[in-house]
Every structure is written in C-alpha cells, then in structure tokens.
Design a protein around this motif. Structure first.
Motif, PDB file in Angstrom:
ATOM      1  N   LEU A   1      37.282  48.512  30.084  1.00  0.00           N
ATOM      2  CA  LEU A   1      38.337  49.180  29.347  1.00  0.00           C
ATOM      3  C   LEU A   1      37.949  50.635  29.096  1.00  0.00           C
ATOM      4  N   ALA A   2      38.908  51.536  29.267  1.00  0.00           N
ATOM      5  CA  ALA A   2      38.660  52.968  29.112  1.00  0.00           C
ATOM      6  C   ALA A   2      39.423  53.490  27.902  1.00  0.00           C
ATOM      7  N   VAL A   3      38.831  54.467  27.226  1.00  0.00           N
ATOM      8  CA  VAL A   3      39.462  55.042  26.052  1.00  0.00           C
ATOM      9  C   VAL A   3      38.971  56.480  25.875  1.00  0.00           C
ATOM     10  N   ALA A   4      39.801  57.335  25.310  1.00  0.00           N
ATOM     11  CA  ALA A   4      39.400  58.714  25.050  1.00  0.00           C
ATOM     12  C   ALA A   4      38.229  58.745  24.076  1.00  0.00           C
ATOM     13  N   SER A   5      37.264  59.598  24.345  1.00  0.00           N
ATOM     14  CA  SER A   5      36.076  59.684  23.491  1.00  0.00           C
ATOM     15  C   SER A   5      36.441  59.967  22.044  1.00  0.00           C
ATOM     16  N   SER A   6      37.488  60.756  21.838  1.00  0.00           N
ATOM     17  CA  SER A   6      37.887  61.123  20.483  1.00  0.00           C
ATOM     18  C   SER A   6      38.386  59.946  19.668  1.00  0.00           C
ATOM     19  N   MET A   7      38.696  58.832  20.347  1.00  0.00           N
ATOM     20  CA  MET A   7      39.201  57.657  19.650  1.00  0.00           C
ATOM     21  C   MET A   7      38.086  56.719  19.193  1.00  0.00           C
ATOM     22  N   VAL A   8      36.871  56.976  19.602  1.00  0.00           N
ATOM     23  CA  VAL A   8      35.752  56.079  19.293  1.00  0.00           C
ATOM     24  C   VAL A   8      34.991  56.607  18.080  1.00  0.00           C
ATOM     25  N   PRO A   9      34.951  55.867  16.977  1.00  0.00           N
ATOM     26  CA  PRO A   9      34.184  56.314  15.812  1.00  0.00           C
ATOM     27  C   PRO A   9      32.718  56.526  16.164  1.00  0.00           C
ATOM     28  N   GLU A  10      32.106  57.495  15.529  1.00  0.00           N
ATOM     29  CA  GLU A  10      30.747  57.894  15.876  1.00  0.00           C
ATOM     30  C   GLU A  10      29.751  56.753  15.756  1.00  0.00           C
ATOM     31  N   ARG A  11      29.901  55.902  14.759  1.00  0.00           N
ATOM     32  CA  ARG A  11      28.922  54.844  14.508  1.00  0.00           C
ATOM     33  C   ARG A  11      29.387  53.458  14.951  1.00  0.00           C
ATOM     34  N   ALA A  12      30.492  53.403  15.706  1.00  0.00           N
ATOM     35  CA  ALA A  12      30.984  52.091  16.151  1.00  0.00           C
ATOM     36  C   ALA A  12      30.013  51.484  17.163  1.00  0.00           C
ATOM     37  N   ARG A  13      29.811  50.179  17.066  1.00  0.00           N
ATOM     38  CA  ARG A  13      28.893  49.486  17.979  1.00  0.00           C
ATOM     39  C   ARG A  13      29.646  48.386  18.704  1.00  0.00           C
ATOM     40  N   LEU A  14      29.156  48.060  19.905  1.00  0.00           N
ATOM     41  CA  LEU A  14      29.772  47.003  20.695  1.00  0.00           C
ATOM     42  C   LEU A  14      29.460  45.636  20.106  1.00  0.00           C
ATOM     43  N   ILE A  15      30.463  44.758  20.059  1.00  0.00           N
ATOM     44  CA  ILE A  15      30.282  43.404  19.586  1.00  0.00           C
ATOM     45  C   ILE A  15      30.213  42.466  20.781  1.00  0.00           C
ATOM     46  N   ASP A  16      29.190  41.637  20.847  1.00  0.00           N
ATOM     47  CA  ASP A  16      29.073  40.658  21.933  1.00  0.00           C
ATOM     48  C   ASP A  16      29.905  39.435  21.643  1.00  0.00           C
TER      49      ASP A  16
END
Length: 346
Positions: free
Chosen positions: A331-346
């Motif tokens: 999945l692709a998303v604009a960098s500006s939409m990703v919070p700085e401290r968000a982490r991937l959930i397995d």
C-alpha cells in the motif's frame, strides 16, 4: 540566524479565488433570474431564466436540488443566501433537502479530500486523513458520526481551500450526479500568507444521494477513498508459507523491498514485483507491505492512526469463510499523511 521572508498569498493570483469571485457574481445573477422566473409564472407561463442545471446526458437530467443542512446553532446565519458561493448557480434556487451537518470547521489543518462514507468500515478509515495534521479533529468527527445509521444515511466529507477568507457556513447542493459545496464567506482581502480551508461532513439520506456521486468542483470528481492510501500490489500467496521471520515492513526503497520479498516464496515474490512494476513510486510517497489473511478478498486498505499503521483485507465481508488464505499487499501513501512516530502493526 537569518530570517526567511514569506511571500504573501495573493488572492487574485489563485484559481480558487478567481473561481469563488466569479461564482459569487453568478449566484447574484441567478437570484435576479429567479425573480424574473417568478414574474413569468404569474403570467401563466414559466420558463427557466438561466441555463439548465448540470446533466449527465444530452437529453437533460433531473432538476438540481440543494442538500441543505441546518447548522448546530438554532439561530439562522447572519449572512444572506446570496453570499453562498457555488459552482452550480441553478442549484441555488432549488428547494432544500433536510440533512444534518455533522461537522464544520474553518480552522482544522487537513489535506484536501472529497469522499463518501457508506459503512462502518469506511468510517473507521476516515480519521486517517487527520492523523498526521490534526488528530484531535479526526477523533472529534469519529465521535460525532459514531451513531450514524448507514442503512439509512451516507456521510459526505469534503475538505478544500477557500482562498483568502475563512468560511462561515457551508451547504451541500446536488445537480444530477454532481455534488457542489456552497461556501458562505466574507469578501477576501487583497492578499494573505496562507489560504484558508474548510472541512465539512454532512449526513445525507440515502434516497437523496446520487447513485454515482461526483464532486463538481474538484479536478478529479470521483470520490476519494474513505482514508488515505492506494493499493499498488495485492495477491494470494500460492507458493507456500512465507519464510520464518517474514513480517510487515516499509518497502519504499529498493533495498527494503528486496528484504521483504526475500521472505516470500519465489513464485509469489515475482508476482508482487511484477505488479509493482506497473505503479511507479510517486514523489513524496512511502510504501508499506503487509502479510494478511482473508477469504477471497478483492483488495486491501490502509488504516492510519497517530501511533499505528495497519492494513486489512476488504471485499470478503459477506464470504462464508471455512479456511482463510494468506495474502500479500503493498500500500502506498503520501509521506505527509504518515505521523512521525507511527509504527507498523504486525
């Protein structure tokens, strides 16, 4: 430290301002034309005083109608109807369709979007539009829309710039399949350092919604996804189980992608890479790969919160599942939409 001079935002130089000024004049002309129509009707004959409302066929479409929502304040707005700027002047003289305006703000920071939320799954994705810029606004909208009865209503959400003056109110209009956002705003000053923005959410009865809604004022009139993100690769893992240690990962760079695909069966890795070849990485875009389970899903969608990034399959909600299969999605998303401290959930 040297200071950086900010160039002012000149209202007259921006297409949005030019459009709004032109449309304000058009609405005034329409109100005059509507008065002439009334006089004509009194004489036993009524003719349209302006051009026909938007139509999706050469034979003419249904008459435009305003999906009007009352404000939460029981007092009527101080401005007159003539101050509502729309891209469909003929719609301004139609009767209102009662709906509820769930949310309105001219101070929230959010990207531009225009979308229709049709169910709880759409609603769960929607706060992702605000996760990186104004999570409190996303949480407030989620709170106000939590009790929506999607069997009877749909939610129309719209965020767009309003030039050099802040919106005071908003109405939703309809002309055929087209949705139009009417903005009430004072005359803009000559220039400003940043354009204002309006964010609105309307609850609209399903029998008043177009079957295939289009957002008339947007370059791409098709509705945006319920939340940010697009699928660039999705497929079932038919070559066997992923290697031990395979996990969700960012795959924006070639090195990251190679590391993720190395954990997949060779056949499936080739399939994912082939799909990605058809979707070039856009400037300022990040990509994330997920290993999912599902029963004949058709797609996957991204969930963004202030702390987490996760994904889920979709399209299999009504499938009777005996044994879920493994799937891979990128999945692709604009960098500006990703919070700085968000982490991937397995």
């Amino acid at each position: 430290m040297s200071s950086t001079r900010r160039e002012p935002f000149r209202a007259a130089s921006r297409p949005t301002h030019v459009l709004l000024v032109s449309l304000r004049k058009a609405v005034s002309v329409t109100l005059l034309a509507a008065s002439l129509t009334t006089l004509s009707a009194a004489c036993g004959r009524q003719q349209p005083a302006t051009g026909a409302p938007p139509s999706d066929s050469t034979g003419g479409g249904p008459a435009s109608s305003a999906i009007v929502s009352p404000t939460s304040d029981p007092k009527p707005p101080a401005s007159s109807p003539a101050s509502f700027v729309t891209a469909s002047p003929s719609a301004s003289r139609q009767g209102g369709i009662a709906s509820r305006r769930v949310y309105f703000s001219s101070t929230v920071r959010a990207p531009a979007f225009h979308t229709v939320l049709n169910d709880e799954r759409d609603l769960s994705r929607f706060p992702g539009w605000f996760a990186a810029s104004d999570p409190a606004a996303g949480a407030e909208i989620a709170k106000r829309t939590a009790a929506t009865d999607f069997s009877r209503y749909a939610l129309v959400a719209w965020s767009r710039t309003t030039g050099c003056s802040a919106a005071r109110d908003a109405l939703l209009f309809r002309g055929g399949d087209r949705l139009v956002l009417g903005i009430d705003q004072p005359p803009p000053p000559g220039e400003c350092f940043a354009a204002h923005q309006v964010v609105t959410v309307f609850e609209v009865p399903r029998d008043r919604m177009p079957a295939r809604p289009r957002f008339a004022q947007e370059p791409n009139p098709q509705p945006d996804p319920a939340g940010p993100g697009r699928t660039v690769a999705f497929g079932r893992l038919d070559g066997g189980e992923p290697a031990r240690g395979a996990r969700n990962a960012e795959v924006t760079s070639a090195r990251q992608l190679d590391a993720f695909l190395a954990k997949l069966p060779l056949k499936d890795a080739k399939t994912v890479r082939k799909q990605l070849a058809g979707h070039a990485v856009r400037p300022g875009e990040r990509r994330f790969a997920f290993l999912l389970t599902g029963c004949r899903p058709t797609d996957a969608w991204l969930m963004i919160s202030r702390q987490d990034l996760s994904a889920s399959t979709t399209g299999d909600e009504t499938v009777r599942c005996v044994q879920a299969q493994r799937w891979a999605a990128v999945l692709a998303v604009a960098s500006s939409m990703v919070p700085e401290r968000a982490r991937l959930i397995d």
